[in-house]
Design a protein around this motif. Structure first.
Motif, short mmCIF file in Angstrom:
data_model
loop_
_atom_site.label_atom_id
_atom_site.label_comp_id
_atom_site.label_asym_id
_atom_site.label_seq_id
_atom_site.Cartn_x
_atom_site.Cartn_y
_atom_site.Cartn_z
N LEU A 225 8.24 8.25 12.26
CA LEU A 225 8.98 8.89 13.35
C LEU A 225 10.21 9.63 12.83
O LEU A 225 10.45 10.77 13.21
N SER A 226 10.97 9.00 11.94
CA SER A 226 12.15 9.68 11.40
C SER A 226 11.74 10.89 10.55
O SER A 226 12.41 11.93 10.57
N HIS A 227 10.64 10.77 9.81
CA HIS A 227 10.16 11.90 9.00
C HIS A 227 9.72 13.05 9.91
O HIS A 227 10.03 14.21 9.63
N GLN A 228 9.05 12.74 11.00
CA GLN A 228 8.61 13.77 11.95
C GLN A 228 9.80 14.46 12.59
O GLN A 228 9.80 15.68 12.76
N GLN A 229 10.84 13.69 12.93
CA GLN A 229 12.04 14.28 13.52
C GLN A 229 12.75 15.20 12.53
O GLN A 229 13.28 16.25 12.91
N LYS A 230 12.78 14.81 11.25
CA LYS A 230 13.38 15.68 10.23
C LYS A 230 12.61 16.98 10.10
O LYS A 230 13.21 18.06 10.00
N HIS B 130 0.86 -1.19 0.00
CA HIS B 130 0.00 0.00 0.00
C HIS B 130 0.89 1.24 0.00
O HIS B 130 1.96 1.22 0.61
N PRO B 131 0.49 2.31 -0.65
CA PRO B 131 1.34 3.51 -0.69
C PRO B 131 1.64 4.10 0.69
O PRO B 131 2.67 4.73 0.88
N LEU B 132 0.77 3.90 1.66
CA LEU B 132 1.00 4.47 2.99
C LEU B 132 1.91 3.62 3.86
O LEU B 132 2.34 4.05 4.92
N GLU B 133 2.23 2.39 3.42
CA GLU B 133 3.07 1.51 4.23
C GLU B 133 4.45 2.12 4.45
O GLU B 133 4.96 2.11 5.57
N PHE B 134 5.06 2.65 3.41
CA PHE B 134 6.37 3.29 3.54
C PHE B 134 6.27 4.52 4.44
O PHE B 134 7.14 4.75 5.29
N SER B 135 5.21 5.29 4.29
CA SER B 135 5.03 6.48 5.11
C SER B 135 4.88 6.13 6.59
O SER B 135 5.48 6.78 7.45
N GLU B 136 4.11 5.11 6.89
CA GLU B 136 3.92 4.71 8.28
C GLU B 136 5.18 4.12 8.88
O GLU B 136 5.46 4.31 10.06
#
Length: 151
Positions: free
Chosen positions: A66-71, A56-62
């Motif tokens: 946490l690392s994306h939020q920290q960036k 699913h396209p959101l699997e990578f996002s999920e």
């Protein structure tokens, strides 16, 4: 204002849209009839794992939330307070990761959780980890000698 002279207003923030990891090809040895001969070669899990893609396209996002939020937090901190603030925060996190108790004593890592904002979240490991089943229970002298490489 012409189309080529538009101002980029991203301020260095990472993209909010999930980016897929990409597709990978699966190379399985073929048998004499063009199909993989599982009886001869077995189930080769390394080839199978290389060929898996996200379902699913959101699997990578999920997976990388946490690392994306920290960036994003780092970029926002840099834009509002300057480069010194994220540098100091990363330095404090680095030193908090290096702090350790003796191997026989469990650690809550409360300083690192506070610096990363993890103290405000409840996750899987917060509920289903049983401290009495931790692998840190043992003889302190033996565990310390193992950590130092004496044993």
């Amino acid at each position: 204002m012409s189309g080529s002279s538009q101002i980029n207003m991203s301020f260095g923030y990472p993209s909010l849209r999930p980016q897929p990891e990409g597709t990978k090809t699966l190379n399985v040895p073929k048998g004499p009839y063009g199909a993989p001969d599982v009886m001869l070669h077995g189930f080769n899990r390394t080839h199978a794992a290389q060929g898996l893609v996200s379902s699913h396209p959101l699997e990578f996002s999920e997976k990388n939330w946490l690392s994306h939020q920290q960036k994003m937090d780092t970029v926002m901190l840099k834009n509002t307070q300057g480069i010194h603030a994220p540098m100091r925060l990363h330095m404090e996190q680095h030193f908090a990761q290096k702090m350790q108790r003796l191997p026989c004593l469990p650690s809550s890592n409360i300083l690192l959780d506070t610096l990363t904002g993890r103290d405000e979240m409840i996750g899987f490991e917060d509920i289903l980890n049983d401290p009495s089943l931790a692998e840190t229970v043992g003889e302190p002298h033996i565990l310390m000698e193992k950590r130092l490489g004496i044993l």
